[in-house]
Scaffold this motif. Sequence first.
Motif, PDB file in Angstrom:
ATOM      1  N   VAL A 179       5.187  -2.876 -29.166  1.00  0.00           N
ATOM      2  CA  VAL A 179       5.399  -2.112 -30.392  1.00  0.00           C
ATOM      3  C   VAL A 179       4.681  -0.762 -30.335  1.00  0.00           C
ATOM      4  N   LEU A 198      11.306  -1.909 -29.496  1.00  0.00           N
ATOM      5  CA  LEU A 198      11.219  -2.633 -30.763  1.00  0.00           C
ATOM      6  C   LEU A 198      11.947  -3.980 -30.679  1.00  0.00           C
ATOM      7  N   THR A 199      13.084  -3.985 -30.008  1.00  0.00           N
ATOM      8  CA  THR A 199      13.819  -5.239 -29.809  1.00  0.00           C
ATOM      9  C   THR A 199      12.978  -6.224 -29.003  1.00  0.00           C
ATOM     10  N   ASP A 202      10.138  -7.579 -31.208  1.00  0.00           N
ATOM     11  CA  ASP A 202      10.611  -8.599 -32.152  1.00  0.00           C
ATOM     12  C   ASP A 202      10.860  -9.930 -31.443  1.00  0.00           C
ATOM     13  N   MET A 205       7.576 -11.486 -30.771  1.00  0.00           N
ATOM     14  CA  MET A 205       6.973 -11.923 -32.026  1.00  0.00           C
ATOM     15  C   MET A 205       7.592 -13.240 -32.496  1.00  0.00           C
ATOM     16  N   ASN A 206       8.870 -13.392 -32.323  1.00  0.00           N
ATOM     17  CA  ASN A 206       9.549 -14.613 -32.744  1.00  0.00           C
ATOM     18  C   ASN A 206       9.076 -15.840 -31.970  1.00  0.00           C
ATOM     19  N   GLU A 222       1.982 -11.245 -38.772  1.00  0.00           N
ATOM     20  CA  GLU A 222       3.176 -10.594 -39.326  1.00  0.00           C
ATOM     21  C   GLU A 222       2.814  -9.292 -40.037  1.00  0.00           C
ATOM     22  N   HIS A 225       2.415  -6.575 -37.546  1.00  0.00           N
ATOM     23  CA  HIS A 225       3.703  -6.215 -36.958  1.00  0.00           C
ATOM     24  C   HIS A 225       4.443  -5.236 -37.874  1.00  0.00           C
ATOM     25  N   HIS A 226       4.449  -5.512 -39.170  1.00  0.00           N
ATOM     26  CA  HIS A 226       5.171  -4.631 -40.090  1.00  0.00           C
ATOM     27  C   HIS A 226       4.464  -3.291 -40.273  1.00  0.00           C
ATOM     28  N   LEU A 229       5.803  -1.483 -37.319  1.00  0.00           N
ATOM     29  CA  LEU A 229       7.224  -1.192 -37.523  1.00  0.00           C
ATOM     30  C   LEU A 229       7.412  -0.074 -38.541  1.00  0.00           C
ATOM     31  N   SER A 245       9.711  -2.649 -44.021  1.00  0.00           N
ATOM     32  CA  SER A 245       8.464  -3.053 -43.366  1.00  0.00           C
ATOM     33  C   SER A 245       7.252  -2.662 -44.191  1.00  0.00           C
TER      34      SER A 245
END
Length: 331
Positions: A179, A198-199, A202, A205-206, A222, A225-226, A229, A245
């Motif tokens: 990120v 970014l993809t 994510d 992160m998942n 989380e 992360h936002h 983002l 975000s």
Amino acid sequence: MKRRNLLRGALAAGLTAPALAALTAARTDVDQTLPPGAPQDLADLEAAAESYGYGYHGQAPTRVLAGLVTDFTALRPLLAVPQPAPVRARLCRTAGQMAGMTAIVLHDLGSRRESRAWFATAARAAGESGDQQLHAWVLAREAMVPLNYGAPRAAADLADQARQAAGTRPTAAAVLAAVVAARAYALNHQSEQARAALTAADALMNRLPESERSDTWLTYGEQKHHVHLSHAFTTLGDTRRARESQQRALELSAPTSTMTRTLLTIDGAACAHHDGDTEQACRRAVDALTALPADFRTGLVRRRALDLYEAIPAQHHHEHAVRELRDVVTG
């Protein structure tokens, strides 16, 4: 042989005082030949490092910095003497964490040169500890110094190194590196590379284990992360996703997360400017800055607000709201 026979003879009579004394002597003889265990100070310092990882919690950055440096210096006597390899690794890991967090606070305060020096120390300690994920975390956090202070190419280089060090496993360091790289690419106007990073972030992160999702400087939750983002999408001009975000990060941020909440507000102001409402953007940024305690109105927060001001075309600099933002930022 003589001592063994004496021990047998003493034990034959039961656990008498002479027998217990013989047992103690036997244990002490062997114990003295074994490598020493971890010093108690190490456990205390590991606990301190974990505590510092929870961030400012409303404390002034300078106060957190003082505590970190004080505890960091307590590692020196432990590192200066020979230690068993596992203990040495733990000491170096703790040193790497504390040096890295000291560098984070210095970065937030705007002391870029000192921050880089502490990150260099953190990298050396992480390397000696053998903890590759810690080393990747140090590189990714160091990348945020040039990222936030006007050198996005240098930030992208460091973030790429962090991604390589972290590998492909879903770890806190791997998500952070991806990120941060995305943010650096966005600032470099490399939108395709930014969206690819970014993809990747994510996707990592998942798959991130729950054990690495807590909200600390050393892990990656989380909320964090936002926050990243928000800045990435703001820089890309994707204001819809940036606002999503920002809203989620604010929902997850504690009221005491003063600096983070202010940075998110400034990102929101930058979105307003991008969408054509420069006056509202300036007023939101000014309100956020003037609400801050003086200890927080420096370094990174000031730099982000200055980025907003510098993004406003010069022909608008005479407008009242824009002049007010300039005065608050430069005052």
